[in-house]
Enzyme design. Structure first.
Site, PDB file in Angstrom:
ATOM      1  N   ASN A 109       0.871  -1.186   0.000  1.00 29.20           N
ATOM      2  CA  ASN A 109       0.000   0.000   0.000  1.00 29.20           C
ATOM      3  C   ASN A 109       0.902   1.229   0.000  1.00 29.20           C
ATOM      4  O   ASN A 109       1.548   1.523   0.993  1.00 29.20           O
ATOM      5  CB  ASN A 109      -0.873  -0.036   1.262  1.00 29.20           C
ATOM      6  CG  ASN A 109      -1.639   1.253   1.489  1.00 29.20           C
ATOM      7  OD1 ASN A 109      -1.778   2.062   0.569  1.00 29.20           O
ATOM      8  ND2 ASN A 109      -2.131   1.445   2.695  1.00 29.20           N
ATOM      9  N   LYS A 123       0.003   4.252  -0.163  1.00 29.15           N
ATOM     10  CA  LYS A 123      -0.636   5.411   0.477  1.00 29.15           C
ATOM     11  C   LYS A 123      -0.488   6.652  -0.421  1.00 29.15           C
ATOM     12  O   LYS A 123      -0.510   6.521  -1.641  1.00 29.15           O
ATOM     13  CB  LYS A 123      -0.051   5.645   1.869  1.00 29.15           C
ATOM     14  CG  LYS A 123      -0.005   4.373   2.701  1.00 29.15           C
ATOM     15  CD  LYS A 123       0.300   4.639   4.147  1.00 29.15           C
ATOM     16  CE  LYS A 123       0.473   3.310   4.876  1.00 29.15           C
ATOM     17  NZ  LYS A 123       0.531   3.456   6.315  1.00 29.15           N
ATOM     18  N   HIS A 169      -9.077   0.970   5.413  1.00 28.78           N
ATOM     19  CA  HIS A 169      -7.761   1.175   6.041  1.00 28.78           C
ATOM     20  C   HIS A 169      -7.934   2.110   7.241  1.00 28.78           C
ATOM     21  O   HIS A 169      -8.745   3.039   7.200  1.00 28.78           O
ATOM     22  CB  HIS A 169      -6.795   1.764   5.017  1.00 28.78           C
ATOM     23  CG  HIS A 169      -5.378   1.759   5.500  1.00 28.78           C
ATOM     24  ND1 HIS A 169      -4.906   2.674   6.405  1.00 28.78           N
ATOM     25  CD2 HIS A 169      -4.344   0.925   5.240  1.00 28.78           C
ATOM     26  CE1 HIS A 169      -3.636   2.406   6.664  1.00 28.78           C
ATOM     27  NE2 HIS A 169      -3.271   1.348   5.976  1.00 28.78           N
ATOM     28  N   GLU A 201      -6.299   4.487   8.264  1.00 38.30           N
ATOM     29  CA  GLU A 201      -6.107   5.911   7.982  1.00 38.30           C
ATOM     30  C   GLU A 201      -7.372   6.519   7.382  1.00 38.30           C
ATOM     31  O   GLU A 201      -7.683   7.692   7.622  1.00 38.30           O
ATOM     32  CB  GLU A 201      -4.883   6.095   7.073  1.00 38.30           C
ATOM     33  CG  GLU A 201      -3.593   5.821   7.858  1.00 38.30           C
ATOM     34  CD  GLU A 201      -2.425   5.351   7.039  1.00 38.30           C
ATOM     35  OE1 GLU A 201      -2.467   5.434   5.798  1.00 38.30           O
ATOM     36  OE2 GLU A 201      -1.452   4.856   7.651  1.00 38.30           O
ATOM     37  N   GLU A 219      -4.726  -5.156  10.868  1.00 45.38           N
ATOM     38  CA  GLU A 219      -3.690  -4.146  11.027  1.00 45.38           C
ATOM     39  C   GLU A 219      -3.918  -3.388  12.337  1.00 45.38           C
ATOM     40  O   GLU A 219      -4.743  -2.467  12.384  1.00 45.38           O
ATOM     41  CB  GLU A 219      -3.744  -3.156   9.866  1.00 45.38           C
ATOM     42  CG  GLU A 219      -3.586  -3.797   8.507  1.00 45.38           C
ATOM     43  CD  GLU A 219      -3.099  -2.796   7.484  1.00 45.38           C
ATOM     44  OE1 GLU A 219      -2.012  -3.018   6.937  1.00 45.38           O
ATOM     45  OE2 GLU A 219      -3.764  -1.785   7.257  1.00 45.38           O
ATOM     46  N   GLY A 268       2.909   2.126  10.507  1.00 47.87           N
ATOM     47  CA  GLY A 268       3.802   3.257  10.273  1.00 47.87           C
ATOM     48  C   GLY A 268       4.548   3.717  11.506  1.00 47.87           C
ATOM     49  O   GLY A 268       5.148   4.795  11.516  1.00 47.87           O
ATOM     50  N   SER A 294       3.990  -2.332  10.117  1.00 53.33           N
ATOM     51  CA  SER A 294       5.453  -2.286  10.211  1.00 53.33           C
ATOM     52  C   SER A 294       6.124  -3.602   9.822  1.00 53.33           C
ATOM     53  O   SER A 294       7.158  -3.969  10.383  1.00 53.33           O
ATOM     54  CB  SER A 294       5.883  -1.846  11.613  1.00 53.33           C
ATOM     55  OG  SER A 294       5.395  -0.542  11.889  1.00 53.33           O
TER      56      SER A 294
HETATM   57  C1  PEP Z   1      -0.379  -0.098   5.905  1.00 52.06           C
HETATM   58  O1  PEP Z   1      -0.387   0.986   5.365  1.00 52.06           O
HETATM   59  O2  PEP Z   1      -1.327  -0.856   5.695  1.00 52.06           O
HETATM   60  C2  PEP Z   1       0.738  -0.456   6.773  1.00 52.06           C
HETATM   61  C3  PEP Z   1       0.692  -1.594   7.409  1.00 52.06           C
HETATM   62  O3  PEP Z   1       1.768   0.439   6.884  1.00 52.06           O
HETATM   63  P1  PEP Z   1       3.254   0.143   7.465  1.00 52.06           P
HETATM   64  O4  PEP Z   1       3.706  -1.163   6.862  1.00 52.06           O
HETATM   65  O5  PEP Z   1       4.066   1.297   7.005  1.00 52.06           O
HETATM   66  O6  PEP Z   1       3.130   0.042   8.949  1.00 52.06           O
END
Ligand code: PEP
Length: 251
Positions: free
Chosen positions: A8, A10, A92, A94, A162, A168, A206
């Site tokens: 992703n 983003k 997501h 976010e 997640e 992040g 992460s």
């Molecule tokens: C994500 O955007 O779904 C995500 C898991 O980000 P990151 O791997 O940067 O934590």
């Protein structure tokens, strides 16, 4: 089932980033797992041209629940599919946080993705506050029940767990935390769909080369949704390699 390494991007990625996606495909000409990159919508159709007949499939990061209409600034699932998406991320954290999207909206978006003929990747996950209050499984169960599209099957839906506090932040959930939630998700899905054992459950938060193998060795982890580490081939390729190794160890 075939495992899935999904990236992703983003709100990252300009024309120069197309080369990163090409480098992922060149490093994995015949992968034993599915590879998906979800760039910003502005890059989709150009990446689709650049990656035609390659091992890298493309996805989108969100869609509007409606098929078309007066929704300035939004994008319909069918438009993303025309641009080259074969999957659409919905819910997501976010989007849930930045745009106040609740489960009913996420469900409607997932249904729009499926109606447009592509896979819905439905994201769920608890906040740190919810985890510290001991409410993780209550939250993930409610989110999955509320967000799963009508008619969900293993062929049209992927679930991504997640934990919000791990996205992040560089903080990855422990193997025990991931295993507990994924086992519970599998059991919850068994009460909601007929082919729960085949539905792919991704972990996200992460994931990077250094922790991927440990995560992919866990039961009920069928791949990853990767944010930051999917932006460059140098970082994403070893994650795909780790997933291929896990797939061959479990077959
Ligand atoms: C994500 O955007 O779904 C995500 C898991 O980000 P990151 O791997 O940067 O934590």
């Amino acid at each position: 089932m075939r495992k899935l390494a999904a990236g992703n991007w983003k709100m990252n990625g300009m024309t120069a980033s197309i080369a990163e996606a090409r480098a992922v495909s060149i490093a994995h000409p015949n992968p034993s797992v599915d590879i998906l990159l979800c760039p910003p919508a502005t890059l989709l159709s150009r990446m689709a041209e650049s990656l035609a007949n390659s091992s890298v499939a493309l996805g989108a990061q969100d869609c509007h629940p409606a098929a078309c209409g007066a929704h300035t600034g939004d994008i319909a699932a069918s438009m993303l599919v025309e641009g080259g998406a074969s999957a659409i991320i919905v819910g997501h954290s976010e989007r849930r946080a930045d745009h106040g999207e609740g489960d009913a909206t996420v469900k409607a978006k997932a249904e729009a993705a499926i109606a447009a003929g592509v896979v819905a990747i439905v994201c769920i996950g608890e906040t740190l506050e919810e985890r510290e209050a001991g409410r993780t499984l209550d939250v993930t169960r409610a989110q999955i029940a509320g967000s799963l599209p009508a008619g969900a099957t293993a062929a049209n839906t992927v679930v991504a767990y997640e934990p919000v506090w791990a996205i992040g932040t560089g903080k990855v959930a422990t193997p025990e935390q991931i295993a507990e939630v994924h086992a519970d998700l599998r059991a919850t899905l068994a009460g909601l769909v007929s082919d729960a054992s085949e539905m792919r459950l991704l972990y996200g938060g992460s994931v990077k080369a250094a922790n991927a193998a440990e995560i992919f060795a866990l039961g009920n982890v069928d791949g990853a949704l990767v944010g930051g580490a999917s932006l460059t081939a140098d970082n994403f390729n070893p994650i795909i390699d780790a997933l291929e190794a896990a797939a061959s160890a479990s077959s």
